[in-house]
Scaffold this active site. Structure first.
Site, PDB file in Angstrom:
ATOM      1  CB  SER A 192      73.786   7.211 -41.600  1.00 15.71           C
ATOM      2  OG  SER A 192      74.497   7.724 -42.694  1.00 15.71           O
ATOM      3  CG  ASP A 248      75.990  10.114 -40.641  1.00 14.81           C
ATOM      4  OD1 ASP A 248      75.607   9.339 -39.754  1.00 14.81           O
ATOM      5  OD2 ASP A 248      76.156   9.758 -41.827  1.00 14.81           O
TER       6      ASP A 248
END
Length: 267
Positions: free
Chosen positions: A43, A155
């Site tokens: 991320s 993510d």
């Protein structure tokens, strides 16, 4: 530096805006003359890690995140699989990483995403950086998932908030984890984004506790009540990251010196 210098691998975790602390950590390591051989990012850790690996100046990056108008990157659309399309974000990622591919990087770098349907971790090691990082930052419900190589990706924090176990696969001598996320007890709830942020933080706490135990060193910036989506706190995050890295420096240098001494004795 000596040819026997230890191979230091960083595992940079996700945490949204809190991930700007990674910039401060990297600045301190560079100032201390500590050579980083590889980075694995999840991320925001993937965004900062890839930008550093691509050769972007850390101090320029620090100024950019402080003064950048992040709200201009929010391209809302009618909700389908996410509130934000992410096309503008991908353009900025491409600029920050200089349009490079993984193969062109002077520092070994991997990005972590999650296959939405199988739940498997997806580790990017080749190909264009921007597409991989855009997949890695796709916070569920916030960003539209990325379809890439036949997979629907979200993510990387869903499977590896701080990707220590993956970083260890780079076969380094020292694995250093930077955990910027998920103190959910500190976050206030005022709107729908705060709710999403808090839920992600709670889930991340459980997962990351298992990951970080595998690291040789752990840097945990004390980010307090700075939320995942508090991008206006970029400067605070950076400074807190610097402070956290400076605290670990003496012990890290001792470990490096110990490694160099052992290598000299072997020679």
């Amino acid at each position: 530096m000596s040819n026997s210098y230890p191979k230091i691998i960083l595992a940079l975790g996700g945490g949204g805006a809190r991930g700007f602390a990674h910039i401060g950590v990297l600045q301190v390591l560079k100032e201390a003359g500590i050579k980083v051989s590889g980075i694995v990012g999840t991320s925001m850790g993937a965004l900062i890690g890839s930008t550093y690996a691509a050769g972007t100046d850390l101090y320029y990056l620090g100024q950019l995140v402080e003064y950048f108008h992040w709200e201009e990157l929010i391209d809302f659309h009618l909700p389908s699989l996410g509130l934000i399309d992410g096309s503008k974000v991908k353009t900025v990622i491409d600029l920050l990483t200089k349009g490079k591919s993984f193969e062109e990087l002077p520092v070994h770098f991997w990005a972590v995403a999650t296959d939405l349907f199988t739940g498997e971790e997806v580790i990017f090691k080749t190909g264009p950086l921007a597409s991989a990082v855009r997949a890695s930052i796709s916070i569920p419900g916030v960003f539209t998932p990325v379809t890439l190589n036949g997979r629907t990706l979200v993510d990387g924090g869903v499977v590896a908030g701080v990707p220590v176990s993956i970083a260890r696969r780079m076969n380094g001598n020292i694995t250093l984890a930077v955990n910027v996320g998920f103190d959910h007890t500190q976050h206030e709830v005022k709107n729908i984004f705060d709710v999403m942020s808090k839920v992600l933080d709670i889930m991340g706490n459980k997962l990351d506790s298992q990951q970080i135990e595998q690291a040789d060193f752990i840097i945990t910036p004390e980010l307090g009540n700075i939320g995942t989506l508090h991008f206006y706190r970029a400067k605070d995050c950076l400074e807190i990251g610097r402070e956290a890295a400076q605290r670990i420096l003496p012990e890290l240098k001792l470990q490096i010196d110990s490694f160099l001494t052992r290598e000299d004795e072997v020679c």
